[in-house]
Design a protein around this motif. Structure first.
Motif, PDB file in Angstrom:
ATOM      1  N   ALA A 152       0.800  -1.246   0.028  1.00  0.00           N
ATOM      2  CA  ALA A 152       0.023  -0.117   0.052  1.00  0.00           C
ATOM      3  C   ALA A 152       0.785   1.184   0.004  1.00  0.00           C
ATOM      4  N   ALA A 153       2.025   1.041   0.526  1.00  0.00           N
ATOM      5  CA  ALA A 153       2.928   2.292   0.573  1.00  0.00           C
ATOM      6  C   ALA A 153       3.773   2.786  -0.488  1.00  0.00           C
ATOM      7  N   GLN A 154       3.806   1.723  -1.434  1.00  0.00           N
ATOM      8  CA  GLN A 154       4.568   1.873  -2.719  1.00  0.00           C
ATOM      9  C   GLN A 154       4.361   0.566  -3.598  1.00  0.00           C
ATOM     10  N   ASP A 155       4.581   1.213  -4.968  1.00  0.00           N
ATOM     11  CA  ASP A 155       4.306   0.198  -5.888  1.00  0.00           C
ATOM     12  C   ASP A 155       5.428  -0.861  -6.042  1.00  0.00           C
ATOM     13  N   LEU A 156       5.118  -2.416  -5.585  1.00  0.00           N
ATOM     14  CA  LEU A 156       6.379  -3.284  -5.561  1.00  0.00           C
ATOM     15  C   LEU A 156       5.673  -4.355  -6.235  1.00  0.00           C
ATOM     16  N   GLY A 157       6.687  -5.544  -6.727  1.00  0.00           N
ATOM     17  CA  GLY A 157       6.175  -6.658  -7.399  1.00  0.00           C
ATOM     18  C   GLY A 157       5.749  -7.634  -6.498  1.00  0.00           C
TER      19      GLY A 157
END
Length: 393
Positions: A74-79
């Motif tokens: 939710a905090a950052q776009d990750l794989g």
């Protein structure tokens, strides 16, 4: 007759040793030096990342792994998260690893605060050692272990065994019981004599280490070799279970269920209690729902002295538990084969000794090539030019 046969055998072995050495010199040096670089990888990485691997312990309970992953995404776009390493130490950060993307690249891993999922940073040195490892194991050939790199490095290891055995036979002295003949180089020589002394004597020093490296390295290169070692050292039911059946296909009536870590983590904690120091939870790479958990005890000093659990990620049911202490002596050897390969089975002195032996590999490549060139020079000098021949010669 026996003497002539012995000379013939030695002549053949000499040719085999020379040809194998010339063909494999560069590759052997490359594999050995990359192995030396990785000898103290764990210690180096831990030192480089000491600031992001620890947090201040708090009274609040640590987040469950699924909530931690959800907050992280939710905090950052990750794989896609593929694995997390959790610890029983309240001051240890959580290590989060990601699956490969569509291009086959694996995003860098992250260290995360276990209490609020705050990103502490990416580990320094991870990409460097990953590249060195791929070079050591597969020569950076595409498809990694599924490509041609694995059998090529295995063939290199087989070539080194041939060179070690043939070299030992060729240098066997008449006074085989003399320690001085075996282990003392003659540093008073120069040129070809010095090269030969360094090549043979120092080769004797490191021969046991090289044999250990190659015999254990082959375990990771060829399935037939791995099967043979397992058949020789493991109990029959372990050998039979080595090739597990493919997981059953899911019914076509519905989508593949989304799975997380929490049910498996809860079951693992119930099984292990406070006996573990850290645990690596890995999601299945295929359509199955079984999570693999590798755990290390608080007194474990080796990477391979671990327990392994397989737990259904949906129901939390324990499918299997393989504890290191329950293994037979032969099975413990198989489990520890990686630590034997790098000398860690003997602690840091063993790793240092194996690293130094690996660093010396280019010495044999250089001295071997110099000896080959000097032999060619001596042969040319021994041949009388045709223009100088007179009748009767």
């Amino acid at each position: 007759m026996a003497a002539r046969l012995g000379r013939t055998i030695k002549a053949v072995l000499f040719q085999v040793h020379s040809i194998a050495g010339l063909v494999l010199a560069l590759l052997l040096s490359l594999v050995a030096l990359t192995g030396a670089i990785m000898s103290f990888e764990d210690e180096i990485v831990d030192h480089l990342n000491a600031g992001i691997m620890q947090v201040a312990p708090r009274q609040a309970p640590a987040l469950m792994p699924d909530e931690l992953v959800a907050r992280l995404k939710a905090a950052q776009d990750l794989g896609k998260v593929s694995a997390v390493t959790l610890s029983s130490d309240p001051s240890a950060a959580v290590h989060v690893r990601f699956a490969r993307d569509e291009r086959g690249d694996r995003p860098t891993s992250l260290y995360v605060d276990p209490y609020d999922a705050r990103v502490l940073g990416s580990p320094r040195g991870e990409a460097f050692f990953a590249t060195v490892r791929r070079l050591h194991r597969w020569l950076l050939i595409p498809d990694d272990g599924k490509g041609w790199g694995r059998p090529i490095t295995g063939t290199i290891a087989l070539g080194l065994i041939v060179m070690l055995v043939s070299g030992l036979v060729l240098r066997w002295p008449r006074r085989a019981g003399s320690v001085k003949m075996w282990l003392k180089p003659n540093l008073g020589l120069s040129g070809r004599g010095l090269h030969r002394s360094l090549h043979t004597v120092i080769g004797t020093w490191v021969l046991p280490v090289y044999l250990t490296m190659t015999l254990t390295g082959l375990y990771f290169s060829f399935e037939w070799y791995k099967d043979g070692v397992t058949w020789l050292l493991a109990r029959p039911h372990v050998t039979a279970a080595k090739m597990p059946a493919k997981p059953p296909r899911l019914a076509n009536s519905g989508p593949v269920p989304s799975i997380g870590f929490d049910p498996a983590w809860t079951t693992f904690q119930r099984e292990e209690g406070g006996r573990f120091s850290r645990a690596l939870l890995t999601l299945p790479g295929g359509p199955g729902t079984t999570i693999r958990i590798r755990s290390w005890g608080k007194a474990s000093l080796l990477e391979t002295t671990r327990d392994e659990f397989r737990i259904d990620a949906v129901t939390g049911q324990l499918a299997s538990a393989e504890r290191f202490t329950d293994k037979t002596f032969g099975e413990k050897i198989i489990a520890a084969i990686y630590d034997i390969h790098r000398g860690a089975i003997l602690g840091w002195p063993g790793k240092l000794a194996f690293m130094m032996a690996a660093i010396l590999m280019p010495l044999f490549s250089v001295t071997g090539i110099l000896l080959y060139l000097s032999r060619r020079k001596l042969r040319r000098a021994a041949q009388t030019p045709l223009g100088r021949l007179v009748p009767g010669e």
